[in-house]
Structures are given as C-alpha cells and as structure tokens.
Design a protein around this motif. Structure first.
Motif, PDB file in Angstrom:
ATOM      1  N   UNK A 102       0.628 -12.545   1.853  1.00 31.93           N
ATOM      2  CA  UNK A 102       0.480 -12.516   3.306  1.00 31.93           C
ATOM      3  C   UNK A 102      -0.936 -12.099   3.707  1.00 31.93           C
ATOM      4  N   UNK A 103      -1.394 -12.674   4.811  1.00 25.41           N
ATOM      5  CA  UNK A 103      -2.743 -12.397   5.310  1.00 25.41           C
ATOM      6  C   UNK A 103      -2.737 -11.161   6.195  1.00 25.41           C
ATOM      7  N   UNK A 104      -3.753 -10.357   6.024  1.00 27.63           N
ATOM      8  CA  UNK A 104      -3.902  -9.138   6.818  1.00 27.63           C
ATOM      9  C   UNK A 104      -4.789  -9.441   8.023  1.00 27.63           C
ATOM     10  N   UNK A 105      -4.199  -9.385   9.215  1.00 24.13           N
ATOM     11  CA  UNK A 105      -5.006  -9.540  10.414  1.00 24.13           C
ATOM     12  C   UNK A 105      -5.859  -8.295  10.633  1.00 24.13           C
ATOM     13  N   UNK A 106      -5.232  -7.127  10.472  1.00 27.83           N
ATOM     14  CA  UNK A 106      -5.959  -5.859  10.481  1.00 27.83           C
ATOM     15  C   UNK A 106      -5.002  -4.730  10.123  1.00 27.83           C
ATOM     16  N   UNK A 107      -5.546  -3.724   9.435  1.00 26.83           N
ATOM     17  CA  UNK A 107      -4.837  -2.484   9.182  1.00 26.83           C
ATOM     18  C   UNK A 107      -5.652  -1.340   9.772  1.00 26.83           C
ATOM     19  N   UNK A 108      -4.972  -0.351  10.371  1.00 26.30           N
ATOM     20  CA  UNK A 108      -5.700   0.763  10.969  1.00 26.30           C
ATOM     21  C   UNK A 108      -4.809   1.998  11.042  1.00 26.30           C
ATOM     22  N   UNK A 109      -5.443   3.137  11.311  1.00 28.34           N
ATOM     23  CA  UNK A 109      -4.718   4.381  11.518  1.00 28.34           C
ATOM     24  C   UNK A 109      -4.238   4.428  12.966  1.00 28.34           C
ATOM     25  N   UNK A 110      -2.935   4.295  13.139  1.00 26.37           N
ATOM     26  CA  UNK A 110      -2.324   4.246  14.457  1.00 26.37           C
ATOM     27  C   UNK A 110      -1.909   5.666  14.841  1.00 26.37           C
ATOM     28  N   UNK A 111      -2.453   6.187  15.929  1.00 28.27           N
ATOM     29  CA  UNK A 111      -2.238   7.591  16.285  1.00 28.27           C
ATOM     30  C   UNK A 111      -1.744   7.725  17.727  1.00 28.27           C
ATOM     31  N   UNK A 112      -0.944   8.765  18.006  1.00 29.27           N
ATOM     32  CA  UNK A 112      -0.544   9.027  19.390  1.00 29.27           C
ATOM     33  C   UNK A 112      -1.736   9.299  20.300  1.00 29.27           C
ATOM     34  N   UNK A 113      -2.818   9.831  19.736  1.00 26.19           N
ATOM     35  CA  UNK A 113      -4.005  10.133  20.533  1.00 26.19           C
ATOM     36  C   UNK A 113      -4.737   8.877  20.979  1.00 26.19           C
ATOM     37  N   UNK A 114      -4.353   7.711  20.459  1.00 24.18           N
ATOM     38  CA  UNK A 114      -4.978   6.452  20.902  1.00 24.18           C
ATOM     39  C   UNK A 114      -4.577   6.097  22.332  1.00 24.18           C
TER      40      UNK A 114
END
Length: 213
Positions: A102-114
């Motif tokens: 599978x292709x990765x569109x994007x991975x990131x640190x998802x935080x409540x502070x966002x």
C-alpha cells in the motif's frame, strides 16, 4: 447491603462524577480531497486512515482525485480515533495497492494539541497528495485544562475525590463499629437471659426439694 459492596458502589458513582478520569476526545473527518491516485491500472482508489495500535478505517466514499468530499460526522465509520489523553498517536493516510504494498500518502504524529482552530478544527495538507480537515471539539478542553492551569484543576479533582473516599471509609468504619457493638449487646442480653433461666431452674430445684422435706 454489606460494607464492601456499598464501598464499591459509592466509589463507582464518585468516579463517574469526575469526567477528567474518563477522558474522551473523538476525532472525525470533516472533509478531504486527494490530488492524485497511485493506482496505474485504475482511475479510482481506496483510501484508508490508520493509527498505530488502532483499527483501520476505510474511507470508501473517496474514489476520485480532485473531488472535495465533505462529511457531517455521522457516517458509520466515524469517528476516526479517540484521544484519551494529551499523548500523540502515529497516524497516516494510505492508499490500497492491488499490485505492490500500500502507498503512504503521509504519516505524522497526530496530537490533541493540533486542534487549536475555532470549533476544534485541524487542517492537514500534503503537497501533491491530499488536503484534509479533521474535527475534534473535545480536544480544545482536553489540552486547554493542562495548558492554562498547569494541572491545578486535575490536582483539585484528585484531592476532592480522595477526601470523599476517606470520608466514605470513615463512615463505613463507624457503621461497622456500630453493628459490632449491637452484636455484642445482643450476645450480652442472650447471656443474661440464659443465666436467668439457669437461676430459675436452680430456684425451682430448691423449691421441689423443700416440698419433699
């Protein structure tokens, strides 16, 4: 009701009365637009959202690039994730690939502070991949409590809860002592009654003996 079940029952009520001990900040997808598909043999794609340690969420409505898909948060696959603390999660958007991995569109640190925008919105943009808007109104209060009062609110809540539990333990102790005292009084009364009956028997024996003489 015995003291132990009563204690557990009252404790559960107290814990349910403090929402800070059962944090729940649900994240939903408000809208998304993908800019291209990674599938060479198909004009459509299957996109999904996944956080490490959580279940995959298939975004079945998203099929074509350059189409803005908007959602109201009531879809069967909503919410995407649930934040139970201020801790971030490793999340990403992916596209299924029928040939390779599978292709990765994007991975990131998802935080409540966002989620600092009004109404708890957060926009995630990845060049040449997607533009998505996430919604988490509860994240504003989840993060705001810790940032503005430096944990004083939670500290006060813990103190209040502990004070209530100590009071309950003291009350249960008094109730237990009272029941023990009542039991001791009953035992003493029973002992006096038995002694009285024994004395009556002795007197009766003496009277019988006197009449025979």
């Amino acid at each position: 009701m015995s003291t132990i079940p009563l204690f557990l029952f009252v404790s559960s009520i107290l814990l349910s009365s403090f929402p800070g001990f059962a944090l729940c900040a649900l994240v939903s997808l408000r809208s998304i637009e993908i800019f291209r598909t990674h599938e060479w043999l198909k004009a459509t794609s299957t996109v999904y959202f996944l956080c490490k340690g959580d279940n995959m969420t298939l975004l079945l409505d998203i099929k074509k690039p350059h189409v803005l898909y908007a959602f109201n948060g009531q879809e069967t696959w909503q919410p995407l994730i649930n934040f139970s603390s201020k801790k971030c999660k490793r999340c990403g958007l992916y596209e299924e690939d029928s040939i390779t991995s599978d292709d990765v569109l994007e991975e990131w640190e998802f935080c409540p502070s966002d989620f600092t925008a009004p109404h708890g919105e957060y926009i995630r943009f990845k060049e040449k991949e997607f533009n998505a808007t996430f919604l988490c109104p509860e994240c504003l209060s989840l993060v705001g409590v810790g940032e503005h009062d430096d944990g004083k609110g939670m500290h006060i809540t813990v103190v209040v809860l502990l004070s209530a539990l100590v009071s309950i333990i003291l009350i249960l102790g008094v109730v237990g002592a009272y029941k023990l005292w009542q039991k001791k009084i009953r035992e003493q009364d029973q002992a006096r009654l038995l002694k009285l009956f024994e004395d009556d028997d002795d007197i009766g024996d003496e009277l019988d003996l006197g009449s025979v003489i």
